[in-house]
Design a protein around this motif. Structure first.
Motif, PDB file in Angstrom:
ATOM      1  N   MET A  34      39.403  45.558  37.660  1.00  9.44           N
ATOM      2  CA  MET A  34      38.821  44.573  37.334  1.00  9.44           C
ATOM      3  C   MET A  34      37.240  45.682  36.932  1.00  9.44           C
ATOM      4  SD  MET A  34      39.315  41.050  39.407  1.00  9.44           S
ATOM      5  CE  MET A  34      37.452  40.638  38.069  1.00  9.44           C
ATOM      6  N   GLY A  35      36.182  44.837  36.136  1.00 12.92           N
ATOM      7  CA  GLY A  35      34.931  46.323  35.831  1.00 12.92           C
ATOM      8  C   GLY A  35      33.892  45.597  35.230  1.00 12.92           C
ATOM      9  N   ILE A  51      37.280  49.062  38.800  1.00 20.57           N
ATOM     10  CA  ILE A  51      38.142  49.324  40.172  1.00 20.57           C
ATOM     11  C   ILE A  51      39.394  49.075  39.561  1.00 20.57           C
ATOM     12  CG2 ILE A  51      37.501  47.222  40.852  1.00 20.57           C
ATOM     13  CD1 ILE A  51      36.977  48.385  43.701  1.00 20.57           C
ATOM     14  N   TRP A  52      40.843  49.581  40.358  1.00 18.59           N
ATOM     15  CA  TRP A  52      41.842  49.744  40.139  1.00 18.59           C
ATOM     16  C   TRP A  52      42.561  48.296  42.248  1.00 18.59           C
ATOM     17  CZ3 TRP A  52      39.828  53.089  37.913  1.00 18.59           C
ATOM     18  CH2 TRP A  52      40.244  53.590  36.307  1.00 18.59           C
ATOM     19  N   TRP A  53      42.336  46.989  41.307  1.00 22.07           N
ATOM     20  CA  TRP A  53      42.717  46.399  41.844  1.00 22.07           C
ATOM     21  C   TRP A  53      43.176  46.788  43.269  1.00 22.07           C
ATOM     22  CZ3 TRP A  53      38.965  42.680  42.525  1.00 22.07           C
ATOM     23  CH2 TRP A  53      39.170  41.916  42.908  1.00 22.07           C
ATOM     24  N   SER A  54      44.653  47.161  43.268  1.00 22.62           N
ATOM     25  CA  SER A  54      46.038  47.208  44.461  1.00 22.62           C
ATOM     26  C   SER A  54      45.726  48.975  45.366  1.00 22.62           C
ATOM     27  CB  SER A  54      47.079  48.255  43.745  1.00 22.62           C
ATOM     28  OG  SER A  54      47.013  48.670  43.163  1.00 22.62           O
ATOM     29  N   SER A  55      44.881  49.829  44.036  1.00 24.91           N
ATOM     30  CA  SER A  55      44.706  50.691  45.618  1.00 24.91           C
ATOM     31  C   SER A  55      43.132  51.233  45.850  1.00 24.91           C
ATOM     32  CB  SER A  55      44.916  52.402  44.644  1.00 24.91           C
ATOM     33  OG  SER A  55      43.910  52.294  43.650  1.00 24.91           O
ATOM     34  N   GLY A  56      42.292  50.537  44.767  1.00 22.78           N
ATOM     35  CA  GLY A  56      41.158  50.577  44.953  1.00 22.78           C
ATOM     36  C   GLY A  56      40.168  51.205  44.322  1.00 22.78           C
ATOM     37  N   SER A  57      41.041  51.860  43.985  1.00 22.84           N
ATOM     38  CA  SER A  57      39.979  53.225  43.359  1.00 22.84           C
ATOM     39  C   SER A  57      39.015  53.026  42.182  1.00 22.84           C
ATOM     40  CB  SER A  57      41.512  54.656  42.571  1.00 22.84           C
ATOM     41  OG  SER A  57      42.083  54.411  43.107  1.00 22.84           O
ATOM     42  N   ASP A  73      37.262  41.625  47.168  1.00 22.56           N
ATOM     43  CA  ASP A  73      37.219  41.027  48.340  1.00 22.56           C
ATOM     44  C   ASP A  73      38.307  41.053  47.914  1.00 22.56           C
ATOM     45  OD1 ASP A  73      38.199  39.507  49.938  1.00 22.56           O
ATOM     46  OD2 ASP A  73      36.328  39.062  50.671  1.00 22.56           O
ATOM     47  N   ASN A  74      39.188  41.250  48.366  1.00 22.20           N
ATOM     48  CA  ASN A  74      40.754  40.573  48.001  1.00 22.20           C
ATOM     49  C   ASN A  74      41.482  38.805  48.135  1.00 22.20           C
ATOM     50  OD1 ASN A  74      41.946  42.754  46.651  1.00 22.20           O
ATOM     51  ND2 ASN A  74      42.946  43.639  48.354  1.00 22.20           N
ATOM     52  N   THR A  75      40.720  38.746  49.526  1.00 19.55           N
ATOM     53  CA  THR A  75      40.572  37.398  49.765  1.00 19.55           C
ATOM     54  C   THR A  75      40.599  36.652  49.102  1.00 19.55           C
ATOM     55  OG1 THR A  75      39.503  37.456  51.560  1.00 19.55           O
ATOM     56  CG2 THR A  75      41.355  38.097  52.284  1.00 19.55           C
TER      57      THR A  75
END
Length: 116
Positions: A34-35, A51-57, A73-75
Motif C-alpha cells: 500500500m502506498g 509499505i509492504w504489508w506482510s513485512s512492514g518494510s 494496522d493489520n487488524t
C-alpha cells in the motif's frame, strides 16, 4: 474488487502535522503493498511512500524522508501516513494506492493544504 477510503486531510499551518488514513475493504491478497501518492495543481501525480504489508518494510520519496512515516494496522486493514514538519509545497490531493499481483487500486483522494 477493492475499495480504498482515505481520510484525515485538511488545512494546517507550515510546521504542523496531519495523519492520513486509508481503509481497505473487499477482496484480500496474500501479498501486496500500500502506498501514498500526491498530486498538486498543474503537476503530475508523484510517489510519496510505500509499505509492504506482510513485512512492514517501507520506502519513501526523498522529498518526504525524515518527515513522513507510513505504517499499517493489520487488524483494521488500514494504512496511515503521519506527516510532520509540513511545508507549503506538500499541498496536494493525497491518494492511497494498493498494488497486488499486477492489479492497482486507488482511493478517491483527500486534500491537504499547508499554509505559510
Amino acid at each position: 474488487q477493492v475499495q480504498l477510503v482515505e481520510s484525515g486531510g485538511g488545512l494546517v499551518q507550515a510546521g504542523g502535522s496531519l495523519r492520513l488514513s486509508c481503509a481497505a475493504s473487499g477482496r484480500g491478497f496474500s501479498r501486496y503493498t500500500m502506498g501514498w501518492f500526491r498530486q498538486a495543481p498543474g503537476k503530475e501525480r508523484e510517489f510519496v511512500a510505500r509499505i509492504w504489508w506482510s513485512s512492514g518494510s517501507t520506502f519513501y520519496a526523498d522529498s518526504v524522508k525524515g518527515r513522513f512515516t507510513i505504517s499499517r494496522d493489520n487488524t483494521k486493514n488500514t494504512a496511515y501516513l503521519q506527516m510532520n514538519s509540513l511545508k507549503p509545497e506538500d499541498t496536494a490531493v493525497y491518494y492511497c494506492n494498493l498494488d497486488a499481483v499486477g492489479l492497482t487500486y486507488w482511493g478517491q483522494g483527500t486534500q491537504v493544504t499547508v499554509s505559510s
